[in-house]
Design a protein around this motif. Sequence first.
Motif, PDB file in Angstrom:
ATOM      1  N   VAL A  69       1.114  -0.753   0.257  1.00  0.00           N
ATOM      2  CA  VAL A  69       0.079   0.085  -0.517  1.00  0.00           C
ATOM      3  C   VAL A  69       0.783   1.184  -0.114  1.00  0.00           C
ATOM      4  N   ALA A  70       2.602   1.451  -0.228  1.00  0.00           N
ATOM      5  CA  ALA A  70       3.072   2.222   0.197  1.00  0.00           C
ATOM      6  C   ALA A  70       3.137   3.030  -1.028  1.00  0.00           C
ATOM      7  N   SER A  71       3.058   2.197  -2.100  1.00  0.00           N
ATOM      8  CA  SER A  71       3.615   2.512  -3.843  1.00  0.00           C
ATOM      9  C   SER A  71       2.083   2.529  -4.587  1.00  0.00           C
ATOM     10  N   GLY A  72       1.864   3.653  -5.162  1.00  0.00           N
ATOM     11  CA  GLY A  72       1.124   3.453  -6.299  1.00  0.00           C
ATOM     12  C   GLY A  72      -0.095   2.924  -7.452  1.00  0.00           C
ATOM     13  N   SER A  73       1.419   2.332  -7.180  1.00  0.00           N
ATOM     14  CA  SER A  73       1.420   1.332  -8.302  1.00  0.00           C
ATOM     15  C   SER A  73       0.439   0.050  -7.683  1.00  0.00           C
ATOM     16  N   PHE A  74       0.192  -0.036  -6.867  1.00  0.00           N
ATOM     17  CA  PHE A  74      -0.962  -0.832  -5.851  1.00  0.00           C
ATOM     18  C   PHE A  74      -2.046  -0.551  -5.830  1.00  0.00           C
ATOM     19  N   CYS A  75      -2.665  -1.138  -6.577  1.00  0.00           N
ATOM     20  CA  CYS A  75      -4.068  -0.327  -6.953  1.00  0.00           C
ATOM     21  C   CYS A  75      -4.734  -1.091  -5.558  1.00  0.00           C
ATOM     22  N   THR A  76      -5.618   0.196  -5.179  1.00  0.00           N
ATOM     23  CA  THR A  76      -6.967   0.424  -4.002  1.00  0.00           C
ATOM     24  C   THR A  76      -8.185   0.786  -4.738  1.00  0.00           C
ATOM     25  N   ASP A  77      -9.068   1.085  -4.387  1.00  0.00           N
ATOM     26  CA  ASP A  77     -10.440   1.952  -4.076  1.00  0.00           C
ATOM     27  C   ASP A  77     -10.223   2.827  -3.515  1.00  0.00           C
TER      28      ASP A  77
END
Length: 184
Positions: A69-77
């Motif tokens: 979750v520290a990276s923008g490339s890990f997609c979350t809503d």
Amino acid sequence: MRIIVAVTGASGSIYAYSLIRSLHQLGIETYVIATGAGENVLRYECGLELQEIAEYATVLSNQDLFAPVASGSFCTDGMVVIPCSMNTLGAIANGMGDTLLSRAASVMLKEKRRLVIVPRESPLHIIHLENMLRVARAGADIMPASPGFYNHPSEIWELVNFMNARVLDAFGIEHELMKRWGEA
């Protein structure tokens, strides 16, 4: 759907615990980050250890800046900080990224993903208000922990569910946590 729930040291950890359980029941993939003070308040107010929440969500260390979750490339809503202490609000408002919580919040803002801040403090002074305005201008939603009373609550869970229903609404998540205004 993936949601990050951050728990800070403000009073009101019951909101976070209840929200995490609701997300689990709704089948939402949930990641939890807690500050040290957040863990202490959860223990004091709810009698729970942070690891007990692991049955409902993936618990991440606030010191683990290598977490997904520290990276923008890990997609979350999106992410909700519930309850949000004024210390954490200040860190987010000033772009701090020295903890996983503040870094993940910064990612939400830079990626234009939903960030819901549920401040729990009273009274508020001018710096608190300016920090709320700053994060709102950056794209966050400010949702003070102020449950409504038009549904005539008789138990604490009804007050908690009112706030959590509003948070779920912000993410477009269907639920049945409260009766809506105008509904029987």
